[in-house]
Design a protein around this motif. Structure first.
Motif, PDB file in Angstrom:
ATOM      1  N   ASP A 147     136.301  50.225  28.855  1.00 17.18           N
ATOM      2  CA  ASP A 147     136.478  51.269  27.847  1.00 17.18           C
ATOM      3  C   ASP A 147     136.609  52.635  28.531  1.00 17.18           C
ATOM      4  O   ASP A 147     135.618  53.223  28.965  1.00 17.18           O
ATOM      5  N   THR A 148     137.844  53.145  28.616  1.00 15.16           N
ATOM      6  CA  THR A 148     138.073  54.442  29.259  1.00 15.16           C
ATOM      7  C   THR A 148     137.581  55.602  28.399  1.00 15.16           C
ATOM      8  O   THR A 148     137.298  56.671  28.927  1.00 15.16           O
ATOM      9  N   PHE A 149     137.456  55.399  27.108  1.00 17.67           N
ATOM     10  CA  PHE A 149     136.990  56.461  26.219  1.00 17.67           C
ATOM     11  C   PHE A 149     135.498  56.730  26.434  1.00 17.67           C
ATOM     12  O   PHE A 149     135.053  57.865  26.404  1.00 17.67           O
ATOM     13  N   GLN A 150     134.734  55.644  26.627  1.00 19.33           N
ATOM     14  CA  GLN A 150     133.295  55.770  26.889  1.00 19.33           C
ATOM     15  C   GLN A 150     132.980  55.755  28.384  1.00 19.33           C
ATOM     16  O   GLN A 150     131.821  55.890  28.772  1.00 19.33           O
ATOM     17  N   GLU A 151     134.028  55.557  29.208  1.00 18.48           N
ATOM     18  CA  GLU A 151     133.889  55.455  30.659  1.00 18.48           C
ATOM     19  C   GLU A 151     132.809  54.447  31.044  1.00 18.48           C
ATOM     20  O   GLU A 151     131.903  54.737  31.831  1.00 18.48           O
ATOM     21  N   GLN A 152     132.937  53.256  30.468  1.00 15.59           N
ATOM     22  CA  GLN A 152     131.979  52.207  30.763  1.00 15.59           C
ATOM     23  C   GLN A 152     132.633  50.830  30.720  1.00 15.59           C
ATOM     24  O   GLN A 152     133.728  50.673  30.182  1.00 15.59           O
ATOM     25  N   ILE A 153     131.924  49.883  31.309  1.00 14.79           N
ATOM     26  CA  ILE A 153     132.352  48.492  31.306  1.00 14.79           C
ATOM     27  C   ILE A 153     131.206  47.664  30.750  1.00 14.79           C
ATOM     28  O   ILE A 153     130.042  47.855  31.136  1.00 14.79           O
ATOM     29  N   ARG A 154     131.556  46.753  29.846  1.00 13.23           N
ATOM     30  CA  ARG A 154     130.574  45.810  29.281  1.00 13.23           C
ATOM     31  C   ARG A 154     130.954  44.406  29.726  1.00 13.23           C
ATOM     32  O   ARG A 154     132.095  43.991  29.551  1.00 13.23           O
ATOM     33  N   LEU A 155     129.991  43.694  30.290  1.00 14.23           N
ATOM     34  CA  LEU A 155     130.179  42.295  30.644  1.00 14.23           C
ATOM     35  C   LEU A 155     129.261  41.475  29.760  1.00 14.23           C
ATOM     36  O   LEU A 155     128.040  41.635  29.797  1.00 14.23           O
ATOM     37  N   LEU A 156     129.863  40.618  28.949  1.00 16.02           N
ATOM     38  CA  LEU A 156     129.110  39.765  28.036  1.00 16.02           C
ATOM     39  C   LEU A 156     129.139  38.340  28.560  1.00 16.02           C
ATOM     40  O   LEU A 156     130.191  37.837  28.972  1.00 16.02           O
ATOM     41  N   SER A 157     127.981  37.672  28.511  1.00 16.77           N
ATOM     42  CA  SER A 157     127.878  36.296  28.982  1.00 16.77           C
ATOM     43  C   SER A 157     126.856  35.560  28.132  1.00 16.77           C
ATOM     44  O   SER A 157     126.232  36.142  27.248  1.00 16.77           O
ATOM     45  N   GLY A 158     126.692  34.274  28.406  1.00 13.61           N
ATOM     46  CA  GLY A 158     125.775  33.460  27.610  1.00 13.61           C
ATOM     47  C   GLY A 158     126.318  33.225  26.214  1.00 13.61           C
ATOM     48  O   GLY A 158     125.677  33.590  25.224  1.00 13.61           O
ATOM     49  N   PRO A 159     127.517  32.617  26.096  1.00 10.09           N
ATOM     50  CA  PRO A 159     128.098  32.403  24.765  1.00 10.09           C
ATOM     51  C   PRO A 159     127.248  31.468  23.910  1.00 10.09           C
ATOM     52  O   PRO A 159     126.604  30.550  24.425  1.00 10.09           O
ATOM     53  N   GLY A 160     127.251  31.732  22.613  1.00  9.10           N
ATOM     54  CA  GLY A 160     126.494  30.909  21.675  1.00  9.10           C
ATOM     55  C   GLY A 160     126.965  31.134  20.258  1.00  9.10           C
ATOM     56  O   GLY A 160     127.901  31.902  20.012  1.00  9.10           O
ATOM     57  N   GLU A 161     126.315  30.515  19.326  1.00  5.60           N
ATOM     58  CA  GLU A 161     126.718  30.550  17.918  1.00  5.60           C
ATOM     59  C   GLU A 161     126.736  31.963  17.336  1.00  5.60           C
ATOM     60  O   GLU A 161     127.530  32.264  16.454  1.00  5.60           O
ATOM     61  N   ALA A 162     125.893  32.848  17.828  1.00  5.31           N
ATOM     62  CA  ALA A 162     125.833  34.220  17.302  1.00  5.31           C
ATOM     63  C   ALA A 162     126.689  35.191  18.113  1.00  5.31           C
ATOM     64  O   ALA A 162     126.711  36.374  17.829  1.00  5.31           O
ATOM     65  N   GLY A 163     127.392  34.703  19.130  1.00  6.63           N
ATOM     66  CA  GLY A 163     128.182  35.566  20.008  1.00  6.63           C
ATOM     67  C   GLY A 163     127.670  35.403  21.422  1.00  6.63           C
ATOM     68  O   GLY A 163     127.545  34.298  21.918  1.00  6.63           O
ATOM     69  N   TYR A 164     127.332  36.510  22.073  1.00  2.00           N
ATOM     70  CA  TYR A 164     126.814  36.467  23.442  1.00  2.00           C
ATOM     71  C   TYR A 164     125.342  36.841  23.465  1.00  2.00           C
ATOM     72  O   TYR A 164     124.888  37.686  22.698  1.00  2.00           O
ATOM     73  N   THR A 165     124.602  36.217  24.372  1.00  2.00           N
ATOM     74  CA  THR A 165     123.163  36.470  24.472  1.00  2.00           C
ATOM     75  C   THR A 165     122.823  37.472  25.569  1.00  2.00           C
ATOM     76  O   THR A 165     121.708  37.975  25.607  1.00  2.00           O
TER      77      THR A 165
END
Length: 194
Positions: A147-165
């Motif tokens: 995200d260049t607007f927020q100047e950050q990177i999000r790494l999501l892992s641990g997929p599951g029924e509710a999304g990522y953990t």
């Protein structure tokens, strides 16, 4: 700017599945990114210079590692998240040499190794909220949002029924460790002031 399309009035109530309407929209706008997101068909603008530079940067960070392992980098493939689910076209999708495919144009989400989205002005909510939730449910192991607007990177892992953990958020300029099977550190210093 993204354009959200409404179903034509002539479409019958029996054909409520927008997935059947999606191929027609892709043919109508072959030079655009057409996706099915959260029950709506979205036609995205062409990527900007900054967006393309970010994609180039991430490719430079992972290319050698990916090719050593015989994996593939696809920049325009549809993610298959389930038969009655959304259809996304990530900026980058990294897959093993022989990923499980739904058809020639769709790779199963749980057969990917990493999905990368670069946020544009019209995709922030989809890239940060809607897509991660559904990619996590479909078993996409790693979902990376730049995200260049927020100047950050999000790494999501641990997929599951509710999304990522699990979530790791870093500011541009820091190092990001990708977990197994990657075991790779990405240097984001070149993203500062993009």
């Amino acid at each position: 700017m993204a354009k959200v399309l409404e179903r034509p009035a002539a479409e019958s109530a029996q054909e409520d599945d927008l997935g059947k309407f999606l191929p027609e929209m892709q043919e109508r706008w072959p030079d655009r990114r057409v996706e099915l997101i959260n029950g709506r068909i979205v036609v995205r603008e062409l990527p900007s210079r900054t967006h393309n530079t970010i994609v180039f940067w991430i490719l430079g960070q992972i290319f050698g590692f990916v090719t050593e392992r015989g994996w593939l980098i696809w920049n325009d493939i549809m993610l298959h998240l389930g038969t009655q689910s959304d259809r996304y076209r990530p900026d980058l999708t990294i897959v093993p040499a022989e990923p499980r495919m739904w058809d020639q144009n769709e790779v199963h989400g749980d057969s990917t190794l990493l999905v990368v989205e670069v946020v544009s002005s019209s995709s922030s909510n989809d890239d940060h909220v809607v897509k991660p939730r559904n990619c996590g449910r479909a078993g996409v192991p790693l979902y990376l949002v730049i995200d260049t607007f927020q100047e950050q990177i999000r790494l999501l892992s641990g997929p599951g029924e509710a999304g990522y953990t699990q979530e790791v958020v870093i500011k541009f300029g820091a190092f990001l460790d990708l977990p197994a099977p990657w075991d790779l550190t990405i240097d984001t210093s070149k993203l500062v002031n993009k």
